[in-house]
Design an enzyme around this catalytic site. Structure first.
Site, PDB file in Angstrom:
ATOM      1  N   ARG A   1      -0.456  11.099  -6.000  1.00  0.00           N
ATOM      2  CA  ARG A   1      -0.454  10.600  -4.663  1.00  0.00           C
ATOM      3  C   ARG A   1       0.721   9.541  -4.615  1.00  0.00           C
ATOM      4  O   ARG A   1       1.654   9.706  -4.551  1.00  0.00           O
ATOM      5  CB  ARG A   1      -1.820   9.869  -4.009  1.00  0.00           C
ATOM      6  CG  ARG A   1      -1.669   9.646  -2.633  1.00  0.00           C
ATOM      7  CD  ARG A   1      -3.167   9.042  -2.181  1.00  0.00           C
ATOM      8  NE  ARG A   1      -3.356   8.548  -0.796  1.00  0.00           N
ATOM      9  CZ  ARG A   1      -3.153   7.285  -0.432  1.00  0.00           C
ATOM     10  NH1 ARG A   1      -2.716   6.396  -1.450  1.00  0.00           N
ATOM     11  NH2 ARG A   1      -3.239   7.283   0.909  1.00  0.00           N
TER      12      ARG A   1
ATOM     13  N   SER B   1      -7.043  19.458   3.054  1.00  0.00           N
ATOM     14  CA  SER B   1      -7.884  18.427   3.659  1.00  0.00           C
ATOM     15  C   SER B   1      -8.502  19.183   4.754  1.00  0.00           C
ATOM     16  O   SER B   1      -7.757  19.453   5.897  1.00  0.00           O
ATOM     17  CB  SER B   1      -7.165  17.223   3.979  1.00  0.00           C
ATOM     18  OG  SER B   1      -6.755  16.565   2.697  1.00  0.00           O
TER      19      SER B   1
ATOM     20  N   LYS C   1      -5.536   6.002   4.762  1.00  0.00           N
ATOM     21  CA  LYS C   1      -4.964   6.386   6.091  1.00  0.00           C
ATOM     22  C   LYS C   1      -4.810   7.981   6.221  1.00  0.00           C
ATOM     23  O   LYS C   1      -4.414   8.552   7.103  1.00  0.00           O
ATOM     24  CB  LYS C   1      -3.516   5.743   6.277  1.00  0.00           C
ATOM     25  CG  LYS C   1      -3.696   4.344   6.559  1.00  0.00           C
ATOM     26  CD  LYS C   1      -2.316   3.622   6.888  1.00  0.00           C
ATOM     27  CE  LYS C   1      -2.402   2.164   7.219  1.00  0.00           C
ATOM     28  NZ  LYS C   1      -3.172   1.408   6.126  1.00  0.00           N
TER      29      LYS C   1
END
Length: 212
Positions: free
Chosen positions: A40, A109, A138
């Protein structure tokens, strides 16, 4: 590398790693038995993420641990990652499949049954479901309040691919997520911010395995 066997899934983020570098966190997680690693580190430049990705590719390949890249199909291809994890605002799953090929592992997701069914129909190999509990991330839909384990159960019942709870999960609540039908848990701070990331990984994996 089949996601059906994953239990503890590390999502990297250097800013949440208590001053330690991502490479050392991944090394510790591998030692603790992590099943998959997602690059990430979204606050880095594309070039820095590429350099970090090359280092993580070497580590994970040596340990036979799948490496997934968050969002970036181009970066996944550039570092020869095993796959990519896409959000609802990223490239469509079908486009990523076309770019990365049939052998790539594609995650998506989701936070609703409709999103989950659509992602599965498009060819997703696994789903990240959340945020299960509250989280500051976020990137996670419904992050503030969390969708709860009932939604995890509904999504797990609706699709025939592994689902991974994400958002606010650690060793104290991962059992409830697994009991709801999740294959495992994708976590950031539960490992990256832990005093002992190796032990935290091992404990998380054990809790999930026992609950299943």
């Amino acid at each position: 590398m089949n996601p059906t066997g994953w239990r503890a899934y590390l999502v990297t983020q250097g800013s949440l790693s208590a001053g330690r570098d991502t490479t050392s966190i991944v090394e510790a997680a591998i030692a603790g038995g992590v099943d998959a690693v997602q690059l990430r580190d979204k606050d880095r430049s594309a070039r820095d993420r590429y350099r970090l990705g090359r280092r993580l590719r070497d580590l994970t390949a040596a340990a036979d641990v799948p490496l997934i890249v968050n969002d970036r199909v181009d970066l996944a291809a550039a570092i020869d990652a095993d796959g990519v994890h896409l959000g609802q605002s990223d490239l469509p799953v079908a486009v990523a499949r076309d770019r990365l090929g049939d052998g790539a592992i594609l995650g998506c997701s989701t936070s609703t049954v409709a999103e989950a069914e659509a992602a599965r129909s498009a060819g997703a190999d696994y789903l990240g479901v959340g945020a299960v509990y509250g989280t500051d991330s976020k990137d996670v839909p419904d992050a503030t309040n969390g969708i709860g384990t009932d939604r995890v159960a509904a999504i797990a019942d609706a699709v025939d691919v592994p689902v991974f709870g994400i958002g606010g999960i650690d060793a104290t609540n991962a059992d409830a997520v697994a009991a709801a039908g999740a294959t495992g848990a994708a976590v950031i701070s539960a490992i990256t911010a832990a005093e002992d990331p190796e032990a935290a990984t091992a404990t998380l994996r054990e809790v999930i395995e026992d609950a299943r």
